[in-house]
Design an enzyme around this catalytic site. Structure first.
Site, PDB file in Angstrom:
ATOM      1  CB  SER A 149      -1.205   0.096   1.211  1.00  0.00           C
ATOM      2  OG  SER A 149      -1.842   0.957   1.194  1.00  0.00           O
ATOM      3  CG  ASP A 225      -7.530  -3.369  -1.654  1.00  0.00           C
ATOM      4  OD1 ASP A 225      -7.750  -2.431  -1.293  1.00  0.00           O
ATOM      5  OD2 ASP A 225      -6.191  -3.405  -1.743  1.00  0.00           O
ATOM      6  CG  HIS A 258      -5.278  -2.707   1.367  1.00  0.00           C
ATOM      7  ND1 HIS A 258      -5.100  -2.350   0.328  1.00  0.00           N
ATOM      8  CD2 HIS A 258      -4.785  -1.927   2.433  1.00  0.00           C
ATOM      9  CE1 HIS A 258      -4.269  -1.480   0.207  1.00  0.00           C
ATOM     10  NE2 HIS A 258      -3.765  -1.133   1.465  1.00  0.00           N
TER      11      HIS A 258
END
Length: 280
Positions: A149, A225, A258
């Protein structure tokens, strides 16, 4: 510069350590973790850096990343720094996506952030120098980098700015174009000011558009996600790499989100992919 050993634990035929030192880059104590597989005396092992995402510390991947068995099998050292400076005197923001836990791997120029939020210098310069001195088994001529991320953003941008340093680059659900998403616009504007031209050195898609090159990239992205459409936008990286002739392996993973459930599911793949390139 002294390094304090916070903890050591034997695991998967190696030693997992957590360490703390006073950083000159951030002006604060900084904590990082290092996993060193067992190795012959005098041997040197390649290094894989892992940069964590928003709200995280070194501990998230250290406790949930499930990399140690793969690193022990492949003979790869795994290093995980924190995401930002911390301490009572460090400025912060009430939101989760700015301030402590959200350093974005930049050197801030705006006040009050500029004095401490210097994660680019810390990760690119200070911590590698410390590793070179304190961990003689680490072969910094053979380095790879990955991250998740915000940390995927960090891994991509650091590698694109330093193409001769890293033999391998990958990411898990990276923020590929922070200048084109709410997380990135807030962070880059807050840390670097409103001159968007200055943001381009911290945006993987912009760096590629401006001529930065890597031979290949591996990216895993979950198609479930929650941040995929608004924040992550892997299609922008795919387009930039296609135009630039960069070999991007973008794997859209069905049903994955995620979280570290996603990251840990594909961590061994990434370690093996890096190891193949780091041992050449």
């Amino acid at each position: 510069m002294s390094v304090e050993t916070v903890s050591t634990n034997r695991a998967h035929g190696g030693m997992q350590g957590v360490y703390r030192h006073q950083s000159t880059a951030t002006g604060t104590p900084m904590t990082f973790s290092v996993f060193v597989p067992d190795h012959a005396e005098g041997a040197q092992l390649p290094v894989l850096w892992y940069l964590s995402g928003l709200t995280c510390t070194h501990a998230n991947v250290t406790e949930k990343g499930e990399y140690r068995a793969a690193c022990a099998e492949q003979g790869v050292i795994f290093i995980a720094p924190d995401t930002s400076p911390r301490g009572d005197d460090v400025p912060d923001d009430e939101a989760y996506d700015f301030g402590k836990g959200a350093g974005f791997y930049v050197d801030a120029t705006e006040e009050p952030w500029g004095a401490n939020f210097r994660m680019r210098s810390y990760v690119e310069d200070e911590l590698p120098g410390l590793i070179l001195r304190e961990f003689p088994m680490a072969d910094l001529a053979r380095q790879g980098i990955t991250g998740h991320s915000m940390g995927g953003h960090g891994a991509l941008t650091i590698a694109l700015r330093n193409p001769d340093r890293f033999r391998s680059v990958s990411a898990f659900a990276p923020i590929v174009a922070p200048a084109q998403c709410p997380w990135g616009e807030k962070a880059l504007g807050g840390y670097l000011g409103q001159d968007r031209a200055a943001w381009r050195l911290h945006d993987a898609v912009a760096l590629i558009e401006d001529g930065a090159r890597l031979p290949e990239l591996l990216v895993d992205q979950g198609d479930a996600d929650a941040f995929l459409t608004e924040q992550l936008k892997p299609e922008l990286l795919a387009g930039a790499c296609r135009t630039a002739g960069i070999d991007l392996q973008l794997r859209m993973q069905p049903g994955y989100d995620h979280s570290y459930y996603f990251i840990s599911s594909f961590m061994a793949d990434h370690v093996a992919w890096h190891a193949e390139r780091l041992k050449r």
